[in-house]
Scaffold this active site. Structure first.
Site, PDB file in Angstrom:
ATOM      1  N   GLY A   1      -9.587   4.499 -51.560  1.00  0.00           N
ATOM      2  CA  GLY A   1      -8.171   4.487 -51.170  1.00  0.00           C
ATOM      3  C   GLY A   1      -7.265   4.564 -52.392  1.00  0.00           C
TER       4      GLY A   1
ATOM      5  N   GLY B   1     -11.689   4.018 -45.271  1.00  0.00           N
ATOM      6  CA  GLY B   1     -12.890   3.930 -46.106  1.00  0.00           C
ATOM      7  C   GLY B   1     -12.766   2.783 -47.086  1.00  0.00           C
TER       8      GLY B   1
ATOM      9  CB  CYS C   1     -13.361  -1.908 -42.103  1.00  0.00           C
ATOM     10  SG  CYS C   1     -12.685  -1.319 -40.561  1.00  0.00           S
TER      11      CYS C   1
ATOM     12  CD  GLU D   1     -15.807  -3.666 -46.595  1.00  0.00           C
ATOM     13  OE1 GLU D   1     -15.414  -2.891 -47.473  1.00  0.00           O
ATOM     14  OE2 GLU D   1     -15.411  -3.638 -45.419  1.00  0.00           O
TER      15      GLU D   1
ATOM     16  CD  GLU E   1      -9.201   0.408 -41.031  1.00  0.00           C
ATOM     17  OE1 GLU E   1      -9.778  -0.346 -41.868  1.00  0.00           O
ATOM     18  OE2 GLU E   1      -9.767   0.938 -40.073  1.00  0.00           O
TER      19      GLU E   1
ATOM     20  CE  LYS F   1     -14.477  14.125 -47.125  1.00  0.00           C
ATOM     21  NZ  LYS F   1     -15.832  13.889 -46.568  1.00  0.00           N
TER      22      LYS F   1
HETATM   23  P1  ADP Z   1     -18.446   4.832 -48.234  1.00  0.00           P
HETATM   24  O1  ADP Z   1     -18.786   4.411 -49.637  1.00  0.00           O
HETATM   25  O2  ADP Z   1     -18.627   3.768 -47.261  1.00  0.00           O
HETATM   26  O3  ADP Z   1     -19.053   6.146 -47.854  1.00  0.00           O
HETATM   27  P2  ADP Z   1     -15.984   6.038 -48.939  1.00  0.00           P
HETATM   28  O4  ADP Z   1     -14.638   5.435 -49.077  1.00  0.00           O
HETATM   29  O5  ADP Z   1     -16.640   6.530 -50.188  1.00  0.00           O
HETATM   30  O6  ADP Z   1     -16.873   4.994 -48.203  1.00  0.00           O
HETATM   31  O7  ADP Z   1     -15.966   7.244 -47.903  1.00  0.00           O
HETATM   32  C1  ADP Z   1     -15.079   7.395 -46.842  1.00  0.00           C
HETATM   33  C2  ADP Z   1     -14.595   8.823 -46.805  1.00  0.00           C
HETATM   34  O8  ADP Z   1     -13.912   9.093 -48.023  1.00  0.00           O
HETATM   35  C3  ADP Z   1     -15.696   9.874 -46.704  1.00  0.00           C
HETATM   36  O9  ADP Z   1     -15.251  10.928 -45.865  1.00  0.00           O
HETATM   37  C4  ADP Z   1     -15.836  10.338 -48.135  1.00  0.00           C
HETATM   38  O10 ADP Z   1     -16.349  11.649 -48.273  1.00  0.00           O
HETATM   39  C5  ADP Z   1     -14.399  10.291 -48.608  1.00  0.00           C
HETATM   40  N1  ADP Z   1     -14.231  10.205 -50.060  1.00  0.00           N
HETATM   41  C6  ADP Z   1     -15.045   9.628 -50.969  1.00  0.00           C
HETATM   42  N2  ADP Z   1     -14.569   9.796 -52.221  1.00  0.00           N
HETATM   43  C7  ADP Z   1     -13.406  10.491 -52.124  1.00  0.00           C
HETATM   44  C8  ADP Z   1     -12.442  10.984 -53.056  1.00  0.00           C
HETATM   45  N3  ADP Z   1     -12.581  10.798 -54.360  1.00  0.00           N
HETATM   46  N4  ADP Z   1     -11.377  11.655 -52.584  1.00  0.00           N
HETATM   47  C9  ADP Z   1     -11.215  11.857 -51.259  1.00  0.00           C
HETATM   48  N5  ADP Z   1     -12.096  11.432 -50.333  1.00  0.00           N
HETATM   49  C10 ADP Z   1     -13.177  10.756 -50.742  1.00  0.00           C
END
Ligand code: ADP
Length: 495
Positions: free
Chosen positions: A249, A244, A301, A398, A267, A191
């Site tokens: 995480g 992310g 990051c 961050e 990560e 994804k």
């Molecule tokens: P940012 O805020 O910098 O976009 P995120 O950690 O929210 O960082 O996003 C990184 C990835 O995690 C993206 O692909 C996002 O769609 C996905 N993501 C965000 N929220 C969730 C969640 N609740 N479960 C799984 N994946 C998620």
């Protein structure tokens, strides 16, 4: 990644992109719901195209396709060497299409084309090639055990892996995740981030062209709480790899634990200390500190977002950094002169501006920048704060933007202590000509990577990952193979 931004490339125009479907089981298809979402050009705020919006039902289809490819398809019976050949072919195709991919990356993410061309694409190619080389070198051990037994281990592919990646290095994060997963023989549901789905889909098409069998790689763009959550909570996914924010995480780890205890590697973010001693080559340190923070619009990051400068050279370093910040060209990512593009989205831009406001309010001195550039797109001036104190929000959280925070220090023990005063531990750097001091810091700083007299040096052969809340598991290198394999122990009765 290199330690300097790239040379001026020749002019390439932003590509026209048609609406994008999902890639599941080797087929291009609409989402089950029929919904789409817009992906935006951060330099203009305009829609690039519509992308099929994956959700739970699409993740289900993708997991079924990946499971079938893992258990029944040619992938499982293919020799490891042949798998390596296919991954090498994918690397070749990415290289052949490097200009198209770089342009697509810059259009969707906003990073200067010169960087996409010189850093993101070649680093991705190198990563695939590195892991292609591993495919036929992954093996277990024979172990001397008591009794009349022959004992050996097999390092088997983990199975169906879910991978969720961010928007800051879309192509490269895909390579870091696909390289080891393909080398070990896993099948994948990826994804990509909702802000930057385009290059992942293009690489999926190239994977098909390379001959990687249907269902081995599946790409389902969509949003985190829907598609991402469905993937991390899926009972038939054996592992989730995520890059992310640390808060995301935590959600993913919980979902992984609740659903089926799938393996997890994370990560996450950082607040990395970058330490400049008075005895350093100051010009090199300033170049490295600038690059270590402002590269990729500050959206790294491992950004060196706490710059500790020794008291004796503080004013000198600040002056050099000011000059550097003022000489940047912020603007159109496709302009070969541009050194800094827009932030990826309105949301990120607002977030960064919020941090700048907080820095001003808490009493840090705004040396330069602090404002948005123009009215179209999400551009922010290179911003430098001095007189930053450890307890300020800008020194603790961050920012993920072009905002440098400079802190003053006097001695080695103090800077190690303050450098470690964070919940993160992704990276750190030290600039000094004194080898003992350099190693004291390398040992004392709790971070997954320490750079000495350099910053942002990466190689697919060397591991990368975090201490503390920066995550766990090591990507890249031989270490990443562990994230995609299960160890099986076999005893044979010899009597
Ligand atoms: P940012 O805020 O910098 O976009 P995120 O950690 O929210 O960082 O996003 C990184 C990835 O995690 C993206 O692909 C996002 O769609 C996905 N993501 C965000 N929220 C969730 C969640 N609740 N479960 C799984 N994946 C998620």
């Amino acid at each position: 990644m290199a330690t300097k931004t790239a040379e001026r490339p020749r002019t390439i125009k932003p590509p026209k992109v048609k609406d994008q479907p999902l890639f599941i089981g080797g087929k291009w298809q609409d989402s089950v719901s029929g919904k789409t979402f817009a992906t935006t050009n951060p330099a203009t705020g305009e829609t690039i195209c519509q992308v099929a919006e994956g959700d739970k039902a699409d993740i289900e289809l993708a997991v079924v396709a990946a499971r079938k490819a893992f258990e029944q398809g040619p992938w499982g019976t293919m020799s490891a060497r042949d798998r390596g050949v296919l991954v090498n072919r994918l690397a070749d195709l990415i290289e052949e299409n490097q200009e198209e991919l770089a342009a697509l990356e810059s259009l969707d993410n906003g990073k200067p084309l010169r960087d996409s061309l010189a850093i993101d694409v070649p680093a991705s190619v190198k990563c695939y090639r590195y892991y292609a080389g591993w495919a036929d070198k992954i093996h277990g051990k024979t172990i001397p055990v008591d009794g009349p037994f022959f004992c050996y281990t097999r390092h088997e592919p983990l199975g169906v892996v879910g991978q969720i990646i961010p928007w800051n290095f879309p192509l490269l994060m895909q390579a870091w995740k696909w390289g080891p997963a393909l080398a070990t023989g896993c099948t994948i549901v990826l994804k990509p981030a909702e802000q930057t789905p385009l290059t992942a889909l293009r690489v999926a098409a190239l994977a098909q062209e390379a001959g990687i069998p249907d269902g081995v790689v599946n790409v389902v763009p969509g949003f985190g709480p829907t598609a991402g959550a469905a993937l991390s909570g899926h009972k038939d996914v054996d592992k989730i790899a995520f890059t992310g924010e640390h808060t995301t995480g935590q959600i993913i780890m919980e979902a992984a634990a609740r659903s089926n205890l799938k393996r997890v590697s994370l990560e996450l973010g950082g607040k990395s200390p970058n330490v400049v001693f008075a005895d350093a080559d100051l010009d090199a340190a300033v170049d490295g500190a600038y690059f270590g923070l402002f590269f990729n619009q500050g959206q790294c990051c491992c950004a060196g977002s706490r710059l500790f400068v020794e008291d004796k050279v503080y004013d000198q370093v600040v002056e050099k950094l000011l000059k550097k910040a003022k000489s940047q060209k912020v603007g159109d990512p496709f302009d070969p002169e541009t050194t800094q593009g827009p932030q990826v989205s309105q949301e990120q831009c607002d977030r960064v501006m919020g941090f700048i406001e907080s820095g001003k309010k808490e009493g840090a001195k705004l040396l330069t920048g602090g404002k948005r550039v123009g009215e179209r797109g999400y551009f922010i001036e290179p911003t430098v704060f001095t007189d930053v104190k450890d307890e300020m929000k800008i020194a603790r959280e961050e920012i993920f933007g072009p905002v440098m925070n400079i802190l003053r220090f006097k001695d080695v023990d103090e800077v190690i202590r303050r450098g470690n005063q964070t919940c993160f531990g992704l990276a750190a750097a030290v600039w000094t000509k004194d080898i003992s001091k350099a190693h004291r810091l390398a040992n004392g700083l709790r971070a997954g990577t320490v750079w000495i007299n350099c910053y942002d040096v990466f190689d697919p052969a060397a591991p990368f990952g975090g201490f503390k809340m920066s995550g766990f598991g090591r990507e890249l290198g031989e270490y990443a193979l562990e994230l995609y394999t299960e160890v099986k122990t076999v005893y044979v009765n010899l009597q």
